[in-house]
Design a protein around this motif. Sequence first.
Motif, PDB file in Angstrom:
ATOM      1  N   GLU A  36       0.819  -1.093   0.082  1.00 17.68           N
ATOM      2  CA  GLU A  36      -0.031   0.143   0.132  1.00 17.68           C
ATOM      3  C   GLU A  36       0.825   1.044   0.097  1.00 17.68           C
ATOM      4  N   ILE A  37       1.007   2.075  -1.040  1.00 19.86           N
ATOM      5  CA  ILE A  37       1.582   3.291  -1.258  1.00 19.86           C
ATOM      6  C   ILE A  37       0.913   4.420  -0.955  1.00 19.86           C
ATOM      7  N   GLN A  38      -0.581   4.456  -0.749  1.00 16.13           N
ATOM      8  CA  GLN A  38      -1.228   5.488  -0.265  1.00 16.13           C
ATOM      9  C   GLN A  38      -2.413   5.112   0.254  1.00 16.13           C
ATOM     10  N   LYS A  39      -2.588   5.401   1.747  1.00 18.62           N
ATOM     11  CA  LYS A  39      -3.562   4.936   2.635  1.00 18.62           C
ATOM     12  C   LYS A  39      -4.739   5.892   2.595  1.00 18.62           C
ATOM     13  N   ALA A  40      -6.001   5.689   2.669  1.00 17.84           N
ATOM     14  CA  ALA A  40      -6.967   6.607   3.134  1.00 17.84           C
ATOM     15  C   ALA A  40      -6.761   7.449   4.392  1.00 17.84           C
ATOM     16  N   ASP A  41      -7.079   8.501   4.695  1.00 21.46           N
ATOM     17  CA  ASP A  41      -7.059   9.193   5.856  1.00 21.46           C
ATOM     18  C   ASP A  41      -8.392   9.268   6.501  1.00 21.46           C
ATOM     19  N   LEU A  42      -9.382   9.565   5.954  1.00 21.37           N
ATOM     20  CA  LEU A  42     -10.750   9.672   6.271  1.00 21.37           C
ATOM     21  C   LEU A  42     -11.710   9.676   5.069  1.00 21.37           C
ATOM     22  N   GLY A  43     -12.868   9.588   5.576  1.00 22.01           N
ATOM     23  CA  GLY A  43     -14.022   9.434   4.786  1.00 22.01           C
ATOM     24  C   GLY A  43     -15.328   9.931   5.271  1.00 22.01           C
ATOM     25  N   ARG A  44     -16.596  10.072   4.663  1.00 20.78           N
ATOM     26  CA  ARG A  44     -17.712  10.604   5.217  1.00 20.78           C
ATOM     27  C   ARG A  44     -18.702   9.500   4.735  1.00 20.78           C
ATOM     28  N   LYS A  45     -19.624   9.336   5.850  1.00 25.70           N
ATOM     29  CA  LYS A  45     -20.302   8.159   5.819  1.00 25.70           C
ATOM     30  C   LYS A  45     -21.083   8.229   4.525  1.00 25.70           C
ATOM     31  N   TYR A  46     -21.233   6.906   4.081  1.00 22.22           N
ATOM     32  CA  TYR A  46     -21.862   6.993   2.578  1.00 22.22           C
ATOM     33  C   TYR A  46     -23.416   7.197   2.764  1.00 22.22           C
ATOM     34  N   ALA A  47     -23.966   8.001   1.841  1.00 20.95           N
ATOM     35  CA  ALA A  47     -25.325   8.248   1.711  1.00 20.95           C
ATOM     36  C   ALA A  47     -25.699   8.222   0.225  1.00 20.95           C
ATOM     37  N   ARG A  48     -26.870   7.693  -0.126  1.00 17.39           N
ATOM     38  CA  ARG A  48     -27.376   7.399  -1.439  1.00 17.39           C
ATOM     39  C   ARG A  48     -27.290   8.840  -2.375  1.00 17.39           C
ATOM     40  N   VAL A  49     -27.709   9.817  -1.459  1.00 17.00           N
ATOM     41  CA  VAL A  49     -27.841  11.162  -2.484  1.00 17.00           C
ATOM     42  C   VAL A  49     -26.561  11.641  -2.303  1.00 17.00           C
ATOM     43  N   ASP A  50     -25.596  11.486  -1.581  1.00 17.15           N
ATOM     44  CA  ASP A  50     -24.103  12.130  -1.491  1.00 17.15           C
ATOM     45  C   ASP A  50     -23.212  11.010  -0.961  1.00 17.15           C
TER      46      ASP A  50
END
Length: 329
Positions: A36-50
């Motif tokens: 893994e040469i680039q990891k995720a730092d954060l995300g926003r909870k999945y929503a169908r409209v966004d």
Amino acid sequence: MDFTQPRRTTISYINNPIQFIAGQFEGQTIRAELVEIQKADLGRKYARVDRRPLDPPPVVQLKLYQVYNHGTSQQYEREMDDYDDVQNLGLLCNVDLFPVPNEGEPSPQPSSYPEPLASNYTPHPATSYLPCGYQPAPHLASDAQSYHPMPMAQLPPLTVPARPNGIQMRSYARPPVVITHFGPHPITEDMKCTTSLSGATFIQPASFDYQGKKALMFVFADLAVKIEGYFFLRYRFFDIFSRIAGHEDLPVQAECYGGSFRVYSTKEFPGLSPSTELTKQLARFGVRLNIRETERKRKRKNNRSISPSACPKGKRRTNAHHSDSDFDQ
């Protein structure tokens, strides 16, 4: 080789040299490695409209090594010189999602399973020990009309020989197999929560210039997570057109575990940092990614503004408020 039939995967070859008898590496011994040469730092909870993907997008590099004199004292390996010669068709990377254990949660150790019963335990009659779906032996069931099972009340009780130490054991499921550790916490396969992932979880690699030479990379550009919390990813690589000697199953050739990241609720999401240099480079090579030159912080919303007409006379508000936009422009 019949590619129309489904094939199971086997993990016994992970990160080990594999001798291929079919596929693009036929007649060669290859060892694969994922990094893994680039990891995720954060995300926003999945929503169908966004739906907002993890940021930055996780990127995994595939390294292939040709192994010579396999199984001898003269064995050595050499990384492939030109990855442009590798056919990408059939090469796949799969991703799984695991939660990061909380510090206060107990670790899944075998000692946490129920203790043996005391020696004064009285077993139930034999009928309670018959396996689910029990069928009589074929020679008893050959003539269905003449076969009459013995009434259950007449069956003699089943006696279980006592163990040498005077303790009888109940039958429990096997303890979970530890597949890796996150810090001091063991991680087991049954902790997997991949169903909470949205987006492409199986992708093909692409060839890019990286650190002065060609490299094969898997770019997970649209992964999103449906629940909040801290997580990490497991990557697995395999070639669906390969075949190994003496084995019909599809070998998982390599795996690696990524770094942790946090998924926020919409209200708690802090915003996005500028795109990484690797993300910008991948976008220049044609990967569809969202690029940001500056940081996008989420504005903290104060109390909503009240229009002058809605206020009683003499009590009109004069203080200014932020706009309702999610991020600074």
